[in-house]
Design a protein around this motif. Structure first.
Motif, PDB file in Angstrom:
ATOM      1  N   GLY A 119      20.706  23.170  16.912  1.00 32.25           N
ATOM      2  CA  GLY A 119      19.349  22.699  17.189  1.00 32.25           C
ATOM      3  C   GLY A 119      19.315  21.736  18.369  1.00 32.25           C
ATOM      4  N   LEU A 120      18.109  21.496  18.867  1.00 31.21           N
ATOM      5  CA  LEU A 120      17.918  20.720  20.090  1.00 31.21           C
ATOM      6  C   LEU A 120      17.047  19.496  19.829  1.00 31.21           C
ATOM      7  CD1 LEU A 120      18.247  20.676  23.243  1.00 31.21           C
ATOM      8  CD2 LEU A 120      16.101  21.944  23.342  1.00 31.21           C
ATOM      9  N   LEU A 121      17.534  18.346  20.262  1.00 27.74           N
ATOM     10  CA  LEU A 121      16.760  17.101  20.230  1.00 27.74           C
ATOM     11  C   LEU A 121      16.399  16.732  21.672  1.00 27.74           C
ATOM     12  CD1 LEU A 121      15.850  14.268  19.034  1.00 27.74           C
ATOM     13  CD2 LEU A 121      18.218  13.542  19.432  1.00 27.74           C
ATOM     14  N   ALA A 122      15.130  16.400  21.902  1.00 29.90           N
ATOM     15  CA  ALA A 122      14.687  15.949  23.222  1.00 29.90           C
ATOM     16  C   ALA A 122      14.135  14.532  23.088  1.00 29.90           C
ATOM     17  CB  ALA A 122      13.615  16.884  23.774  1.00 29.90           C
ATOM     18  N   VAL A 123      14.496  13.673  24.040  1.00 34.06           N
ATOM     19  CA  VAL A 123      14.060  12.270  24.009  1.00 34.06           C
ATOM     20  C   VAL A 123      13.481  11.931  25.379  1.00 34.06           C
ATOM     21  CG1 VAL A 123      14.753   9.903  23.508  1.00 34.06           C
ATOM     22  CG2 VAL A 123      16.009  11.808  22.450  1.00 34.06           C
ATOM     23  N   ASP A 124      12.229  11.474  25.405  1.00 33.66           N
ATOM     24  CA  ASP A 124      11.592  11.184  26.693  1.00 33.66           C
ATOM     25  C   ASP A 124      11.888   9.746  27.133  1.00 33.66           C
ATOM     26  OD1 ASP A 124      10.042  11.975  28.912  1.00 33.66           O
ATOM     27  OD2 ASP A 124       8.291  10.927  28.126  1.00 33.66           O
ATOM     28  N   ASN A 125      11.670   9.484  28.408  1.00 35.27           N
ATOM     29  CA  ASN A 125      11.735   8.139  29.005  1.00 35.27           C
ATOM     30  C   ASN A 125      13.144   7.575  29.145  1.00 35.27           C
ATOM     31  OD1 ASN A 125       8.912   7.858  27.124  1.00 35.27           O
ATOM     32  ND2 ASN A 125       8.750   7.318  29.285  1.00 35.27           N
ATOM     33  N   VAL A 126      14.153   8.422  29.178  1.00 38.63           N
ATOM     34  CA  VAL A 126      15.506   7.856  29.241  1.00 38.63           C
ATOM     35  C   VAL A 126      15.866   7.359  30.645  1.00 38.63           C
ATOM     36  CG1 VAL A 126      16.328   9.209  27.285  1.00 38.63           C
ATOM     37  CG2 VAL A 126      16.721  10.048  29.617  1.00 38.63           C
ATOM     38  N   LEU A 127      15.109   7.770  31.667  1.00 40.51           N
ATOM     39  CA  LEU A 127      15.335   7.220  33.005  1.00 40.51           C
ATOM     40  C   LEU A 127      14.321   6.115  33.317  1.00 40.51           C
ATOM     41  CD1 LEU A 127      16.207  10.461  35.025  1.00 40.51           C
ATOM     42  CD2 LEU A 127      17.756   8.779  33.996  1.00 40.51           C
ATOM     43  N   THR A 171      13.419  15.035  35.068  1.00 42.34           N
ATOM     44  CA  THR A 171      12.033  15.501  35.190  1.00 42.34           C
ATOM     45  C   THR A 171      11.128  14.447  34.572  1.00 42.34           C
ATOM     46  OG1 THR A 171      12.680  17.814  35.062  1.00 42.34           O
ATOM     47  CG2 THR A 171      10.434  17.306  34.422  1.00 42.34           C
ATOM     48  N   GLY A 172       9.983  14.191  35.205  1.00 35.89           N
ATOM     49  CA  GLY A 172       9.047  13.207  34.660  1.00 35.89           C
ATOM     50  C   GLY A 172       9.733  11.862  34.482  1.00 35.89           C
ATOM     51  N   ALA A 173       9.685  11.326  33.268  1.00 34.19           N
ATOM     52  CA  ALA A 173      10.278  10.012  32.975  1.00 34.19           C
ATOM     53  C   ALA A 173      11.753  10.114  32.609  1.00 34.19           C
ATOM     54  CB  ALA A 173       9.497   9.367  31.833  1.00 34.19           C
ATOM     55  N   GLY A 174      12.305  11.331  32.687  1.00 35.11           N
ATOM     56  CA  GLY A 174      13.707  11.545  32.325  1.00 35.11           C
ATOM     57  C   GLY A 174      13.811  11.985  30.885  1.00 35.11           C
ATOM     58  N   VAL A 175      14.303  13.192  30.689  1.00 29.02           N
ATOM     59  CA  VAL A 175      14.372  13.770  29.339  1.00 29.02           C
ATOM     60  C   VAL A 175      15.839  13.953  28.965  1.00 29.02           C
ATOM     61  CG1 VAL A 175      13.710  15.714  27.871  1.00 29.02           C
ATOM     62  CG2 VAL A 175      12.207  14.996  29.754  1.00 29.02           C
ATOM     63  N   LEU A 176      16.238  13.330  27.877  1.00 25.15           N
ATOM     64  CA  LEU A 176      17.578  13.547  27.332  1.00 25.15           C
ATOM     65  C   LEU A 176      17.531  14.740  26.393  1.00 25.15           C
ATOM     66  CD1 LEU A 176      20.540  12.539  26.797  1.00 25.15           C
ATOM     67  CD2 LEU A 176      19.579  11.253  24.852  1.00 25.15           C
ATOM     68  N   LEU A 177      18.432  15.683  26.613  1.00 26.29           N
ATOM     69  CA  LEU A 177      18.546  16.842  25.732  1.00 26.29           C
ATOM     70  C   LEU A 177      19.868  16.743  24.984  1.00 26.29           C
ATOM     71  CD1 LEU A 177      17.337  19.668  28.156  1.00 26.29           C
ATOM     72  CD2 LEU A 177      16.004  18.471  26.398  1.00 26.29           C
TER      73      LEU A 177
END
Ligand code: SAM
Length: 195
Positions: free
Chosen positions: A150-158, A184-190
């Motif tokens: 499965g995949l976890l995405a976390v926004d704003n990491v940058l 991309t955008g605010a930085g997305v950790l996958l």
């Protein structure tokens, strides 16, 4: 995505940016995902064929609409969680307006509690977009509740790297997962759970 939904999303994002610009208290802002980030996550949901989706941080439903539209294509459904009933109500209204409400279980609840109550491997996809300083404390349940593969995405990491520093360190040291940052955008950790 059909043109009508695209137009609703464009309008929602524009209104969100305008609203946030004149709202000094950040807890009252919508803080929607950047459109490019939302599009990336929706694409990944489709690519993974994710069926069981969890979003932590609904706000007024911008990212929820993107994920629900992708879930419609995969035959999946989405649980989305926010502690704020007013924003969640706005999300419900928009989901109803565009015909996606039946795919979404909107919960007014605490993210930590929903994670703690999730069963092992319950989620194919999780979007974490709530209060960043709490993320490190979520990790044990996040990885437990994420399906292997499965995949976890976390926004704003940058954009808010310092606020997710402890979380990033915990993830990086966990041998059960692989990770990559998309600028991309605010930085997305996958993060993919591999065992
Ligand atoms: C950055 S906004 C989410 C934006 C949304 N994903 C979007 O793109 O439209 C963060 C949201 O998380 C919610 N939130 C913060 N802490 C929370 C918690 N512990 N449990 C549930 N929701 C929380 C806030 O009320 C806020 O609406």
């Amino acid at each position: 995505m059909d043109d009508r939904l695209r137009a609703v999303l464009d309008g929602l994002h524009r209104a969100g940016v305008e609203h946030d610009a004149v709202t000094p208290d950040r807890s009252n802002r919508y803080r929607n995902l950047e459109p490019d980030s939302a599009a990336l996550l929706a694409l990944l949901v489709r690519a993974c064929g994710a069926q069981s989706l969890l979003e932590l941080g609904t706000s007024n439903g911008y990212s929820t609409l993107w994920l629900a539209d992708a879930a419609r294509d995969t035959g999946g459904c989405l649980v989305t969680v926010d502690s704020d009933g007013e924003r969640s109500g706005q999300a419900r209204d928009t989901l109803t307006r565009v015909g996606l409400a039946q795919l979404v279980d909107l919960r007014i609840a605490d993210a930590a509690q929903v994670l703690a109550e999730s069963s092992d491997g319950q989620w194919d996809f999780i979007l974490l977009d709530a209060e960043r300083p709490a993320y490190a404390g979520y990790w044990a349940d996040l990885v437990r509740a994420l399906r292997v593969g499965g995949l976890l995405a976390v926004d704003n990491v940058l954009s808010h790297a310092e606020q997710v520093g402890a979380f990033r360190a915990v993830v990086a040291s966990d041998p059960r997962v692989e990770e990559a940052v998309v600028p991309t955008g605010a930085g997305v950790l996958l993060v993919v759970r591999r065992s």
